[in-house]
Design a protein around this motif. Structure first.
Motif, PDB file in Angstrom:
ATOM      1  N   UNK A   1       0.860  -1.180   0.000  1.00 21.76           N
ATOM      2  CA  UNK A   1       0.000   0.000   0.000  1.00 21.76           C
ATOM      3  C   UNK A   1       0.896   1.228   0.000  1.00 21.76           C
ATOM      4  N   UNK A   2       0.584   2.181  -0.891  1.00 13.05           N
ATOM      5  CA  UNK A   2       1.406   3.385  -1.025  1.00 13.05           C
ATOM      6  C   UNK A   2       0.494   4.608  -1.076  1.00 13.05           C
ATOM      7  N   UNK A   3       0.726   5.618  -0.233  1.00 13.44           N
ATOM      8  CA  UNK A   3      -0.066   6.854  -0.298  1.00 13.44           C
ATOM      9  C   UNK A   3       0.100   7.538  -1.649  1.00 13.44           C
ATOM     10  N   UNK A   4      -0.884   8.341  -2.007  1.00 11.28           N
ATOM     11  CA  UNK A   4      -0.957   8.898  -3.354  1.00 11.28           C
ATOM     12  C   UNK A   4       0.237   9.784  -3.706  1.00 11.28           C
ATOM     13  N   UNK A   5       0.780  10.535  -2.762  1.00  5.96           N
ATOM     14  CA  UNK A   5       1.896  11.420  -3.076  1.00  5.96           C
ATOM     15  C   UNK A   5       3.217  10.682  -3.228  1.00  5.96           C
TER      16      UNK A   5
ATOM     17  N   UNK B   1      25.247  22.322   2.092  1.00  2.00           N
ATOM     18  CA  UNK B   1      23.844  21.935   2.094  1.00  2.00           C
ATOM     19  C   UNK B   1      23.721  20.433   2.252  1.00  2.00           C
ATOM     20  N   UNK B   2      22.687  20.008   2.985  1.00  3.49           N
ATOM     21  CA  UNK B   2      22.339  18.595   3.047  1.00  3.49           C
ATOM     22  C   UNK B   2      21.114  18.358   2.169  1.00  3.49           C
ATOM     23  N   UNK B   3      21.142  17.251   1.472  1.00  7.95           N
ATOM     24  CA  UNK B   3      20.031  16.893   0.591  1.00  7.95           C
ATOM     25  C   UNK B   3      19.194  15.841   1.294  1.00  7.95           C
ATOM     26  N   UNK B   4      17.954  16.194   1.609  1.00  9.66           N
ATOM     27  CA  UNK B   4      17.098  15.310   2.402  1.00  9.66           C
ATOM     28  C   UNK B   4      16.286  14.389   1.504  1.00  9.66           C
ATOM     29  N   UNK B   5      16.841  13.217   1.283  1.00  3.48           N
ATOM     30  CA  UNK B   5      16.122  12.136   0.636  1.00  3.48           C
ATOM     31  C   UNK B   5      15.562  12.544  -0.723  1.00  3.48           C
ATOM     32  N   UNK B   6      14.256  12.299  -0.957  1.00  2.00           N
ATOM     33  CA  UNK B   6      13.717  12.471  -2.312  1.00  2.00           C
ATOM     34  C   UNK B   6      13.262  13.893  -2.602  1.00  2.00           C
ATOM     35  N   UNK B   7      13.242  14.768  -1.578  1.00  2.00           N
ATOM     36  CA  UNK B   7      12.855  16.151  -1.826  1.00  2.00           C
ATOM     37  C   UNK B   7      11.811  16.646  -0.849  1.00  2.00           C
ATOM     38  N   UNK B   8      11.337  17.868  -1.036  1.00  2.00           N
ATOM     39  CA  UNK B   8      10.331  18.462  -0.138  1.00  2.00           C
ATOM     40  C   UNK B   8       9.103  17.561   0.013  1.00  2.00           C
ATOM     41  N   UNK B   9       8.672  17.414   1.241  1.00  2.00           N
ATOM     42  CA  UNK B   9       7.583  16.493   1.573  1.00  2.00           C
ATOM     43  C   UNK B   9       8.086  15.319   2.391  1.00  2.00           C
ATOM     44  N   UNK B  10       9.382  15.009   2.264  1.00  3.41           N
ATOM     45  CA  UNK B  10       9.935  13.879   3.005  1.00  3.41           C
ATOM     46  C   UNK B  10       9.838  14.134   4.503  1.00  3.41           C
ATOM     47  N   UNK B  11       9.368  13.120   5.223  1.00  6.36           N
ATOM     48  CA  UNK B  11       9.200  13.127   6.679  1.00  6.36           C
ATOM     49  C   UNK B  11       8.074  14.048   7.154  1.00  6.36           C
ATOM     50  N   UNK B  12       7.281  14.575   6.232  1.00  6.42           N
ATOM     51  CA  UNK B  12       6.116  15.366   6.618  1.00  6.42           C
ATOM     52  C   UNK B  12       4.892  14.461   6.506  1.00  6.42           C
ATOM     53  N   UNK B  13       4.292  14.050   7.633  1.00 12.91           N
ATOM     54  CA  UNK B  13       3.160  13.118   7.557  1.00 12.91           C
ATOM     55  C   UNK B  13       1.961  13.697   6.826  1.00 12.91           C
ATOM     56  N   UNK B  14       1.803  15.022   6.870  1.00 11.16           N
ATOM     57  CA  UNK B  14       0.690  15.612   6.133  1.00 11.16           C
ATOM     58  C   UNK B  14       0.854  15.389   4.627  1.00 11.16           C
ATOM     59  N   UNK B  15       2.082  15.463   4.151  1.00  9.31           N
ATOM     60  CA  UNK B  15       2.341  15.247   2.721  1.00  9.31           C
ATOM     61  C   UNK B  15       2.353  13.754   2.383  1.00  9.31           C
ATOM     62  N   UNK B  16       3.134  12.995   3.151  1.00 12.39           N
ATOM     63  CA  UNK B  16       3.346  11.595   2.778  1.00 12.39           C
ATOM     64  C   UNK B  16       2.171  10.701   3.140  1.00 12.39           C
ATOM     65  N   UNK B  17       1.620  10.859   4.330  1.00  9.53           N
ATOM     66  CA  UNK B  17       0.574   9.955   4.778  1.00  9.53           C
ATOM     67  C   UNK B  17      -0.826  10.463   4.441  1.00  9.53           C
TER      68      UNK B  17
END
Length: 707
Positions: free
Chosen positions: A125-129, A275-291
């Motif tokens: 199961x994968x969330x839409x974003x 600069x640090x690059x956080x994973x796949x981009x903006x939205x990563x680790x934000x439950x409102x975006x990802x979940x």
């Protein structure tokens, strides 16, 4: 996570949720760096894990202060015994789409991302974003690289590389090779640096203008506009090298997991931007975006995780990035253990794909039998669980397992892997991800609901309508209309219990025995040092958690209701002044009035120090005072003397479980009447209503949502 052993097991498939898709994987990609590190960490001894993660050691010490050594040790052991699904990049075909899945439909080919979602499994199961449609002309095996491509893409964006820039890439593993190709597609001059001759040659074949070794003289390489570090090592050498190669006021971007003990001088002298690059981009680790699937407006956030995924897929479609030579190994899913041995033993392994049979999704059953069931009988109670997180496993299941007359029938969780692990560990006969399997099971007499708060009322109503007895963790409901539905679902002959455990503590029984010897009104002071929660914690979500008052203060309102032995007639509340409801509702003082002059005050604060005990109760009546400290100790103050309680400590978890099971076996009413459960819930709603109205409230008049 205790031994690092790799397992391939049959688990229940995930269920579709409204804002996502169930996908039948065709391929999933093992990320050599990240997943090798995960396995190696799991294989370390306890001391080795502590040395590698001092941040987690600090959390353990803080937990020991707050919850005690015994509880903390049990929690750590439970965490180490966890089976963790691995993988975060896959591709397949949608088999079921949620009603709010943003237009995804069954049959769509999609690339999937996200740890815990795009795992190595036949069905996910994968969330839409975290889903991206695969363009025509891109194969599913190539699309399985999309998450790694998005990581590389975000690193390039962080470097702000433009046409003609000279960019050095340190580390030419899988991500480094993708970074190289993306930079060439963007019109940059690229120099690749790696210890491995084979990887250097592959970078040249993919268009790198120059390659070098880390220990070369690097003559002519100084002055790079930006340096992207894609290496994986605990050593800080790659970052030091990046600083030496970067031009004045250039930029260093760290993509890989490398040491970060920086030499200040070159960064200062050249005023280098790090600069640090956080994973796949903006939205990563934000439950409102990802979940939750809440996207960022494109005018404010041009490139998100999903948009980076789509951009990478476009590069694959246009043949500007090639995967062909990066996919070095392929294994069928039943040989996944060999695939992991490949990344452990073969440093030349780069893209290791796991392949799944096309008919896998049709053959997967929602329910998996773990062990033979003895079933329930007239002398036993068949018990199922919906939700089985840390709380349920620490505070509920041990007491059920200690009873020979409690037969654990089926456990249902959102994650099939977690359901299987909980079932094996605790002796459930089967596991599932579909609550219908549990509600229709003839061998299940009672259901424990230990899910997140927003699901409680509906699951309780469904369980009652299915003829089951129900134990639900607090709260019973988050909205007034949910209580109305529960009143309609209540059959009158089932046992319904809410996990208001504190009223069943031996110390509570002792305290009431003491004040019962005196007459007159009871005065209660209940102070709670709740401690802060992360602002993004799910309990703050009004739909999922309901906030700290409905989700936690309900415990203490029910305690007062129980102590008074009367309905609460008036509720008043004040909170900290803050525009942030999470802060305001985390620091609240509640006044309660009841019949016969009983009154109480609940002081609930999340802004205190963790060194102070969490809960302190003071009861006053007729010249007597009784104190309970954190349900560990009790004191009686009488006639100028202080004497300790000579009863067992505990918060009442064992007692509430035993009373629930015993009531079912006797065919009697539950330990808390249905009317009292409703009243404690309404009185908690009244706390919110009082805060909103700025006035005292009668709980029986609260007929609207507390929000």
């Amino acid at each position: 996570m205790n031994t690092g052993d790799l397992l391939v097991e049959d688990v229940p498939p995930p269920r579709v949720e409204s804002r996502g898709c169930v996908v039948a994987n065709a391929f999933s990609l093992i990320s050599p760096g990240t997943e090798r590190n995960t396995v190696q960490m799991a294989q370390k001894s306890l001391a080795g894990k502590a040395r590698a993660r001092p941040d987690l050691v600090k959390q353990v010490l803080e937990s020991a202060k707050r919850e005690g050594i015994g509880a903390t040790v049990a929690k750590v052991r439970d965490r180490l015994d966890t089976i963790k699904p691995v993988g975060y990049s896959s591709a397949g075909v949608v088999v079921e789409a949620g009603v709010e899945a943003n237009g995804f439909r069954p049959g769509d080919r999609v690339a999937c991302a996200g740890g815990g979602y795009a795992v190595h499994a036949e069905v996910v199961y994968v969330p839409r974003n975290l889903c991206a449609r695969i363009p025509d002309g891109v194969s599913l095996d190539d699309a399985a690289f999309t998450t790694l491509g998005a990581i590389a893409m975000h690193g390039v964006r962080q470097a702000e590389a433009v046409i003609g820039d000279h960019v050095v890439v340190i580390g030419l593993g899988l991500v480094g090779q993708l970074v190289t190709q993306i930079l060439k597609a963007a019109g940059c001059q690229v120099t690749g640096i790696d210890l491995n001759d084979q990887r250097c040659q592959l970078a040249v074949d993919y268009g790198s203008d120059r390659v070098a070794k880390p220990d070369d003289e690097h003559t002519g390489l100084q002055g790079a506009d930006s340096v992207i570090v894609a290496a994986s090592t605990s050593d800080s050498g790659p970052v030091d090298l990046a600083a030496r190669l970067c031009r004045d006021r250039g930029r260093v971007v760290v993509v890989g997991a490398v040491g970060m003990e920086l030499n200040r001088e070159p960064f200062y002298a050249k005023e280098i931007e790090l600069r640090l690059s956080r994973s796949y981009g903006p939205g990563r680790y934000d439950p409102q975006y990802e979940e939750q699937g809440e996207d960022y407006p494109i005018g404010y956030v041009r490139w998100t995780e999903q948009r980076n995924m789509l951009a990478f897929l476009d590069l694959l479609k246009d043949k500007r990035v090639s995967i062909e030579r990066l996919a070095t190994h392929r294994y069928p899913v039943d040989q996944a253990g060999e695939a992991y041995r490949q990344i452990q033993d073969n440093r030349d392994a780069m893209g290791v794909l796991i392949e799944y049979p096309e008919s896998a999704s049709a053959a997967v059953s929602s329910r998996v039998v773990v062990q033979a069931s003895t079933g329930s009988s007239k002398d036993s109670v068949g018990i199922g669980f919906i939700g089985a997180g840390n709380f349920a496993q620490a505070n509920l299941l041990p007491h059920l397992k200690s009873r020979s007359d409690a037969k654990l029938s089926c456990v249902v969780t959102r994650s099939g892997g977690n359901a299987r692990q909980v079932a094996k560990k605790n002796g459930f006969a089967s596991c599932s991800t579909d609550v219908a399997d549990l509600f229709s099971d003839e061998g299940t007499d009672a259901v424990f609901v230990a899910t997140r708060h927003g699901t409680h009322a509906n699951l309780v109503a469904e369980g009652l309508r299915s003829g089951k007895h129900v134990f639900v963790e607090k709260p019973l409901a988050l909205r007034a209309e949910e209580l109305s539905d529960l009143e309609l679902a209540w059959p009158g002959d089932r046992v319904l219990q809410v996990g208001f455990n504190r009223r069943f503590s031996p110390l509570t029984t002792w305290a009431l025995d003491q004040i019962g010897q005196r007459s007159g009104p009871i005065s209660l002071l209940y102070r709670v040092n709740a401690g802060p929660l992360d602002p993004l914690h799910w309990i703050h979500d009004p739909e999922e958690g309901g906030g700290r008052i409905l989700g936690e203060v309900c415990h203490f309102v029910d305690f007062a209701h129980f102590v008074f032995g009367r309905r609460i007639s008036r509720v008043s509340a004040v909170s900290s002044r803050s525009d942030d409801a999470r802060i305001a509702r985390g620091n609240v003082v509640v006044g309660l009035e009841s019949g016969e002059g009983h009154s109480g005050s609940i002081a609930y604060f999340d802004s205190g120090d963790a060194g102070l005990e969490k809960e302190r109760i003071e009861l006053y009546r007729g010249g007597m005072t009784v104190v309970i400290d954190d349900f560990r100790r009790g004191w009686l103050y009488e006639n100028g003397r202080k004497s300790p309680a000579k009863v067992q400590a505990g918060k009442g978890f064992k007692e509430e479980v035993d009373l629930f099971v015993d009531a079912i076996k006797r065919g009697s009413q539950g330990p808390i009447s249905f009317e009292d459960l409703l009243h404690s819930t309404r009185a908690t709603f009244a706390v919110e209503a009082s805060l909103n109205a700025g006035a005292s409230v009668d709980p029986d008049t609260v007929s609207i949502d507390p929000s």
